[in-house]
Design a protein around this motif. Structure first.
Motif, mmCIF file in Angstrom:
data_model
loop_
_atom_site.group_PDB
_atom_site.id
_atom_site.type_symbol
_atom_site.label_atom_id
_atom_site.label_comp_id
_atom_site.label_asym_id
_atom_site.label_seq_id
_atom_site.Cartn_x
_atom_site.Cartn_y
_atom_site.Cartn_z
ATOM 1 N N LEU A 11 19.758 16.031 -35.026
ATOM 2 C CA LEU A 11 20.869 15.139 -34.701
ATOM 3 C C LEU A 11 21.833 15.803 -33.728
ATOM 4 O O LEU A 11 22.502 15.131 -32.945
ATOM 5 N N THR A 12 21.913 17.129 -33.787
ATOM 6 C CA THR A 12 22.818 17.888 -32.931
ATOM 7 C C THR A 12 22.016 18.911 -32.137
ATOM 8 O O THR A 12 21.233 19.667 -32.706
ATOM 9 N N LEU A 13 22.239 18.920 -30.822
ATOM 10 C CA LEU A 13 21.510 19.831 -29.940
ATOM 11 C C LEU A 13 22.502 20.507 -29.003
ATOM 12 O O LEU A 13 23.188 19.845 -28.227
ATOM 13 N N ASP A 14 22.592 21.828 -29.087
ATOM 14 C CA ASP A 14 23.519 22.593 -28.254
ATOM 15 C C ASP A 14 22.732 23.373 -27.204
ATOM 16 O O ASP A 14 21.998 24.304 -27.525
ATOM 17 N N LEU A 15 22.898 22.965 -25.940
ATOM 18 C CA LEU A 15 22.223 23.623 -24.818
ATOM 19 C C LEU A 15 23.236 24.205 -23.839
ATOM 20 O O LEU A 15 22.917 24.453 -22.677
ATOM 21 N N SER A 16 24.428 24.435 -24.295
ATOM 22 C CA SER A 16 25.485 24.924 -23.411
ATOM 23 C C SER A 16 25.225 26.365 -22.975
ATOM 24 O O SER A 16 24.468 27.097 -23.607
ATOM 25 N N HIS A 53 11.151 26.777 -45.454
ATOM 26 C CA HIS A 53 10.673 25.518 -44.872
ATOM 27 C C HIS A 53 11.751 24.441 -44.911
ATOM 28 O O HIS A 53 11.752 23.517 -44.098
ATOM 29 N N SER A 54 12.684 24.576 -45.855
ATOM 30 C CA SER A 54 13.743 23.574 -46.030
ATOM 31 C C SER A 54 14.941 23.795 -45.104
ATOM 32 O O SER A 54 15.952 23.106 -45.222
ATOM 33 N N THR A 55 14.846 24.751 -44.192
ATOM 34 C CA THR A 55 15.947 25.035 -43.267
ATOM 35 C C THR A 55 16.365 23.768 -42.522
ATOM 36 O O THR A 55 15.521 22.992 -42.070
ATOM 37 N N GLU A 56 17.684 23.560 -42.392
ATOM 38 C CA GLU A 56 18.192 22.377 -41.693
ATOM 39 C C GLU A 56 18.826 22.710 -40.346
ATOM 40 O O GLU A 56 18.782 21.897 -39.430
ATOM 41 N N ASP A 57 19.440 23.886 -40.246
ATOM 42 C CA ASP A 57 20.110 24.287 -39.011
ATOM 43 C C ASP A 57 19.480 25.573 -38.482
ATOM 44 O O ASP A 57 19.358 26.552 -39.220
ATOM 45 N N PHE A 93 8.873 23.509 -39.168
ATOM 46 C CA PHE A 93 9.822 22.601 -39.808
ATOM 47 C C PHE A 93 9.425 21.140 -39.591
ATOM 48 O O PHE A 93 8.884 20.778 -38.552
ATOM 49 N N ASP A 94 9.724 20.325 -40.593
ATOM 50 C CA ASP A 94 9.473 18.886 -40.470
ATOM 51 C C ASP A 94 10.599 18.208 -39.703
ATOM 52 O O ASP A 94 10.364 17.476 -38.749
ATOM 53 N N GLU A 95 11.832 18.454 -40.151
ATOM 54 C CA GLU A 95 13.007 17.898 -39.488
ATOM 55 C C GLU A 95 14.131 18.923 -39.535
ATOM 56 O O GLU A 95 14.219 19.719 -40.467
ATOM 57 N N LEU A 96 14.994 18.878 -38.524
ATOM 58 C CA LEU A 96 16.157 19.756 -38.482
ATOM 59 C C LEU A 96 17.402 18.922 -38.226
ATOM 60 O O LEU A 96 17.349 17.901 -37.536
#
Length: 322
Positions: free
Chosen positions: A104-109, A52-56, A75-78
């Motif tokens: 904060l970071t989003l990769d859609l490439s 549950h504590s996953t960040e990425d 997840f609450d926040e990533l």
């Protein structure tokens, strides 16, 4: 005991241990990443093995065609979400799925975003997110973009944008979109419209189709520090092209079609420390005679690179000007 017997006994013991340990499969072994995808969608239980504590979260290269509203419900926040190298085509689905975890970071490439027959603007709108550190939309099919959030680093390289006026803010209030670093390289841009944000400090418009730099193109970018417009078709620079660019330290015009540059172009670039004019059609003699304006910059050692009469790349500093 004979050494050979001892050695063979040790090999037998080690072989037995290695065999037994490799034969046992841990009950909690991770399922291969490709097995969490079913018909272009993530399986319902794809996140069961993540704490549950996953960040990425990295969901790149899975062949995803869509994401659900509940994709990140666990997840609450990533901190970062990577959805690159998939087959996603709907930015609205992505926005709904990720906005509750506020990455904060989003990769859609490397997706299919912007792939429509009408070539309308791609809408990337978030109700609950108003700030990103980084968004990567490179290597898609974007023709235009409308956003309603601030972002420090925005990458729109390797798309199909013909004019940057197709990048717009989509806000009901008048506050201007904040973008600090903008990458528009490897597009099809050949227009002179103003850019959508006055806050850009680092701009890359290399590998486009610009044939000149007019007075409007960089108008209002008072905080511009670095500008890369290499590998275009630039034949002229308007005398007012860089007016009020008092913070600009680096200007790269490498690989264009310039034959001369009017000295007034640099009259207000007081902080300029590096200019690359190599791979143009200028000569050292032209530069030496025409650009004493750089003598008034804050530094007496502005690095300037041109081709000399022997077609060699020549480093030239303004303190040489008398």
């Amino acid at each position: 005991m004979d050494r050979k017997i001892i050695f063979s006994t040790l090999l037998h013991v080690l072989g037995t241990v290695c065999h037994s340990s490799s034969a046992d499969t841990p009950e909690n072994a991770l399922v291969p990443r490709t097995e969490i995808v079913e018909n272009g969608r993530l399986a319902e239980n794809w996140s069961d093995k993540l704490p549950h504590s996953t960040e990425d979260v990295d969901l790149s290269g899975l062949g995803l065609e869509t994401v659900k509203l509940t994709t990140f419900a666990k997840f609450d926040e990533l901190n970062a979400v990577n959805l690159s190298s998939n087959k996603l085509s709907s930015t609205s689905e992505i926005a709904i799925a990720v906005e509750r975890v506020k990455p904060l970071t989003l990769d859609l490439s490397h997706n299919d975003l912007g792939l429509t027959i009408y070539r309308e603007n791609t809408l990337l709108l978030f109700d609950a997110i108003k700030y990103f550190w980084s968004i990567n939309l490179s290597h898609n099919r974007v023709h235009g973009l409308e956003i309603d959030f601030d972002v420090v680093h925005l990458n729109l390289s390797n798309n199909e944008i013909k004019c940057h006026n197709r990048i717009k803010q989509h806000r009901f209030h008048s506050d201007e979109i904040y973008v600090a670093t903008l990458d528009l390289s490897h597009n099809l841009i050949n227009c002179q419209s103003k850019l959508f944000s006055a806050h850009i400090s680092k701009l890359d418009m290399s590998y486009n189709k610009l044939d000149g730099i007019g007075p409007e193109l960089f108008e209002g970018l008072r905080g511009l520090v670095e500008l890369n417009i290499t590998h275009n078709n630039i034949r002229y620079i308007h005398p007012r092209a860089f007016v009020n660019k008092t913070y600009m330290t680096k200007l790269n015009l490498h690989s264009n079609h310039l034959r001369n540059v009017y000295s007034l172009v640099f009259r207000s670039t007081y902080s300029l420390r590096f200019v690359d004019l190599s791979a143009n059609r200028l000569t050292y003699t032209h530069w030496y005679d025409a650009y004493p304006q750089l003598e008034n910059t804050s530094s007496t050692e502005v690095g300037v690179y041109v081709f000399d009469d022997n077609h060699k790349r020549y480093p030239f500093i303004t303190e040489d000007i008398n």
